[in-house]
Design an enzyme around this catalytic site. Structure first.
Site, PDB file in Angstrom:
ATOM      1  N   CYS A  64     -34.513  44.635  39.685  1.00 40.83           N
ATOM      2  CA  CYS A  64     -34.729  45.995  40.167  1.00 40.83           C
ATOM      3  C   CYS A  64     -35.364  46.795  38.996  1.00 40.83           C
ATOM      4  O   CYS A  64     -35.860  47.830  39.616  1.00 40.83           O
ATOM      5  CB  CYS A  64     -33.349  46.794  40.262  1.00 40.83           C
ATOM      6  SG  CYS A  64     -32.354  46.105  41.792  1.00 40.83           S
ATOM      7  N   HIS A  69     -34.061  44.959  26.723  1.00 40.90           N
ATOM      8  CA  HIS A  69     -33.485  43.748  27.129  1.00 40.90           C
ATOM      9  C   HIS A  69     -32.459  43.193  26.552  1.00 40.90           C
ATOM     10  O   HIS A  69     -32.482  43.043  25.409  1.00 40.90           O
ATOM     11  CB  HIS A  69     -34.768  42.687  27.144  1.00 40.90           C
ATOM     12  CG  HIS A  69     -34.696  41.626  28.362  1.00 40.90           C
ATOM     13  ND1 HIS A  69     -33.673  40.713  28.366  1.00 40.90           N
ATOM     14  CD2 HIS A  69     -35.820  41.001  29.260  1.00 40.90           C
ATOM     15  CE1 HIS A  69     -33.819  40.099  29.416  1.00 40.90           C
ATOM     16  NE2 HIS A  69     -35.086  40.290  29.881  1.00 40.90           N
ATOM     17  N   HIS A  72     -37.253  66.859  36.040  1.00 39.14           N
ATOM     18  CA  HIS A  72     -36.797  65.993  37.184  1.00 39.14           C
ATOM     19  C   HIS A  72     -36.323  64.716  36.843  1.00 39.14           C
ATOM     20  O   HIS A  72     -36.844  63.803  35.730  1.00 39.14           O
ATOM     21  CB  HIS A  72     -38.061  65.938  38.049  1.00 39.14           C
ATOM     22  CG  HIS A  72     -38.755  67.386  38.467  1.00 39.14           C
ATOM     23  ND1 HIS A  72     -38.106  68.291  39.202  1.00 39.14           N
ATOM     24  CD2 HIS A  72     -40.022  67.651  37.973  1.00 39.14           C
ATOM     25  CE1 HIS A  72     -38.934  69.168  39.212  1.00 39.14           C
ATOM     26  NE2 HIS A  72     -39.919  68.971  38.826  1.00 39.14           N
ATOM     27  N   HIS A 121     -32.416  55.128  39.181  1.00 39.70           N
ATOM     28  CA  HIS A 121     -32.328  54.192  40.085  1.00 39.70           C
ATOM     29  C   HIS A 121     -31.310  54.106  40.845  1.00 39.70           C
ATOM     30  O   HIS A 121     -29.912  54.314  40.470  1.00 39.70           O
ATOM     31  CB  HIS A 121     -32.330  52.653  39.502  1.00 39.70           C
ATOM     32  CG  HIS A 121     -32.273  51.504  40.360  1.00 39.70           C
ATOM     33  ND1 HIS A 121     -32.711  51.404  41.505  1.00 39.70           N
ATOM     34  CD2 HIS A 121     -31.454  50.419  40.234  1.00 39.70           C
ATOM     35  CE1 HIS A 121     -32.400  50.211  42.056  1.00 39.70           C
ATOM     36  NE2 HIS A 121     -31.574  49.725  41.370  1.00 39.70           N
ATOM     37  N   HIS A 169     -28.788  57.487  50.095  1.00 33.65           N
ATOM     38  CA  HIS A 169     -28.112  57.949  51.515  1.00 33.65           C
ATOM     39  C   HIS A 169     -29.185  57.372  52.632  1.00 33.65           C
ATOM     40  O   HIS A 169     -28.763  56.808  53.569  1.00 33.65           O
ATOM     41  CB  HIS A 169     -27.893  59.290  51.706  1.00 33.65           C
ATOM     42  CG  HIS A 169     -27.007  59.539  52.969  1.00 33.65           C
ATOM     43  ND1 HIS A 169     -27.740  60.088  53.928  1.00 33.65           N
ATOM     44  CD2 HIS A 169     -25.559  59.712  53.195  1.00 33.65           C
ATOM     45  CE1 HIS A 169     -26.882  60.296  54.856  1.00 33.65           C
ATOM     46  NE2 HIS A 169     -25.755  60.148  54.416  1.00 33.65           N
ATOM     47  N   ASN A 188     -30.497  50.870  48.762  1.00 31.99           N
ATOM     48  CA  ASN A 188     -31.183  50.414  47.409  1.00 31.99           C
ATOM     49  C   ASN A 188     -32.298  49.557  47.786  1.00 31.99           C
ATOM     50  O   ASN A 188     -32.133  48.453  48.338  1.00 31.99           O
ATOM     51  CB  ASN A 188     -30.183  49.704  46.768  1.00 31.99           C
ATOM     52  CG  ASN A 188     -30.520  49.069  45.438  1.00 31.99           C
ATOM     53  OD1 ASN A 188     -31.708  49.082  45.021  1.00 31.99           O
ATOM     54  ND2 ASN A 188     -29.620  48.545  44.721  1.00 31.99           N
TER      55      ASN A 188
END
Length: 531
Positions: free
Chosen positions: A259, A338, A427, A431, A460, A464
């Protein structure tokens, strides 16, 4: 009246012995009622004290030097009369001949040009698009369970488990999934994968090219990222073939990176733009839901079925200076972390086969803990790049205090100071992995519901959508017309590997409500109190 009683004070004053009147010879007293000053320690909001501290530290050098320079200049000029001042200006300028002035101007212009030419080119985000599937693919949570039941691939226990996950997921009743998941036969075929990829990728790119008026042949760099579905020819080749792009295009296809791959693709595109000036770069981020569908019974592999939904984003980047007036955002920072060297992190999200040889993504129960460690490392690296000096001093002083106060045998461990990232960004696009993850991020970063509004609304409404979710969140902020000139946007994504990546943008102008946006038909329903 009751609110002001605590500001009143009484005082008994001895007025001595009354000399006349009916009370002559008796001791008399009087009571004075005064309005006392408020207790500033209790009445002054500490928020404003902290803001004053930040302002003082961040602008301390200006507050110290500017008054001093003004004082010295005033003292120097004030000691001269008008005639002496005119004579001083004339004597200072008349001794330079035309050749000297021209030489000075030439050196100044050359130095200024060399400075600007040597600076790295800024990377601009001209615009982006998020694909919104047609209503035929929209499902409620009840319909999702019914489609899974209809496929005949799950027993009652698996269906009940998925139902419980959906109820606590934070996902609404308007997300999108391919209807092929209800097919009794195998749907993880190349044909189904290519069909879904063509629909979402070409849908996002068609919208992007229409919004920006950029021809596909003008694109010099193309980066496509999709974690699970990696056919041959690649998805990037599929895009080039569909839009008949030019033959010398620099194309890249990223697979298996989870992702967080959307930010990795951005990093690759920005590096290529730095090496190839006067170019356009397109970054496509997506995931194939149908191809990733798990038809087995292992619970740790059923979880992705409940969260992942259809979606795709396409972003247009440029390093051309003439695109400055048309850009929406400028790239400020990219920080990548990572944790793949650690075995637990490496296997935290792992594609595997179950006992029946069904492929799927296995999600470890340690996901939140491992993700939290990766996020902590990432924001620790990001902090010095974005946080004001006042916040960095507070963080450093807390570390020093913990170092020295922790030596005692009976010393209480002090709570680590969490930098206030609300001072660095206006802002937040974090994720939208799950409700639990967003709750943990909000608690650990001490963010408000307003800061998490875009992420919760995206989870919502769209679920995802993997690496494209951070762009649906930015689209939400644009649709709400909250992005102003100079605002800083933080996009944070994390995924398998385990990886955590951050990208920081600065708004170049006030962003008005776009004419095409995936939120336009439902914007008035968000934020929802029930989310």
């Amino acid at each position: 009246m009751a609110r002001e009683q605590h500001l009143l004070s009484t005082e008994i004053v001895n007025r001595g012995i009354e000399s006349s009147g009916p009370d002559a010879g008796s001791l008399t007293f009087s009571v004075r009622v005064r309005r006392r000053l408020p207790d500033f320690v209790q009445s002054v909001n500490l928020k404003y004290v902290k803001l004053g501290y930040h302002y003082l530290i961040n602008h301390g050098i200006y507050l110290a030097t500017i008054p001093l320079l003004v004082l010295i200049f005033s003292a120097e000029v004030g000691s001269l009369s008008r005639a002496e001042l005119r004579r001083f200006i004339w004597d200072s300028t008349a001794r330079y001949d035309l050749a000297t002035v021209l030489a000075f101007l030439g050196v100044f212009v050359f130095t200024l040009s060399a400075y600007f030419m040597s600076r790295p080119r800024s990377i601009y985000l001209l615009d982006f698009a998020c694909y919104k599937p047609i209503d035929d693919f929209k499902v409620t949570k009840e319909q999702f369970i019914e489609l899974a039941r209809k496929s005949g691939k799950f027993n009652d226990a698996s269906l009940e488990f998925q139902k419980k996950i959906l109820e606590s997921s934070g996902i609404g009743d308007e997300t999108y999934i391919p209807r092929s998941i209800s097919y009794p036969e195998n749907i993880t075929t190349m044909k189904e994968g290519r069909a879904e990829a063509s629909m979402v990728i070409f849908g996002a790119l068609d919208e992007l090219f229409e919004k920006t008026r950029i021809r596909p042949k003008d694109v010099g760099i193309l980066v496509v990222n999709c974690s699970i579905f990696n056919p041959t020819p690649s998805l990037s080749a599929m895009v080039i073939n569909h839009y008949k792009m030019r033959g010398n295009i620099l194309s890249f296809n990223l697979g298996g990176m989870g992702c967080s791959a959307g930010i990795i693709a951005l990093d690759l595109a920005s590096d290529m733009l730095k090496a190839n000036p006067n170019n356009y770069a397109v970054v496509v981020s997506t995931e194939m839901v149908g191809y990733n569908w798990y038809p087995g019974k292992e619970r740790s592999m059923l979880i992705p079925n409940c969260y992942f939904r259809m979606g795709c984003s396409a972003v247009l980047l440029s390093n051309r200076r003439r695109d400055y007036p048309f850009a929406k955002y400028r790239l400020e920072h990219i920080v990548r972390t990572h944790k793949g060297a650690d075995d637990r992190s490496f296997r935290c999200i792992y594609q595997d086969e179950d006992s029946e040889r069904f492929k799927g993504l296995k999600v470890s129960k340690d996901l939140v803990e491992i993700g939290g460690d990766a996020i902590k490392t990432n924001i620790t690296t990001l902090g010095p790049l974005v946080l004001p000096i006042s916040e960095q001093l507070l963080f450093f002083s807390t570390l020093v205090w913990r170092l020295f106060s922790g030596n005692g045998a009976h010393s209480q461990p002090t709570r680590p100071y969490i930098p206030d990232y609300k001072l660095a960004f206006e802002h937040f696009c974090l994720h939208a992995a799950s409700k639990t993850v967003l709750n943990e991020l909000q608690r650990n970063l001490e963010l408000s519901e307003k800061n998490l509004e875009a992420s919760r609304a995206t989870l919502h409404r769209f679920g995802n959508t993997s690496s494209s979710s951070i762009w649906y969140e930015l689209a939400y902020l644009e649709a709400k017309e909250r992005v102003k000139r100079g605002d800083r946007i933080w996009q944070l994504a994390f995924g398998s590997g385990f990886k955590c990546n951050s990208v920081v943008w600065r708004s170049m102008r006030r962003v008005k409500k776009p004419s095409t946006n995936p939120w336009l038909d439902c914007l008035d329903r968000y934020p929802q109190q029930a989310i």
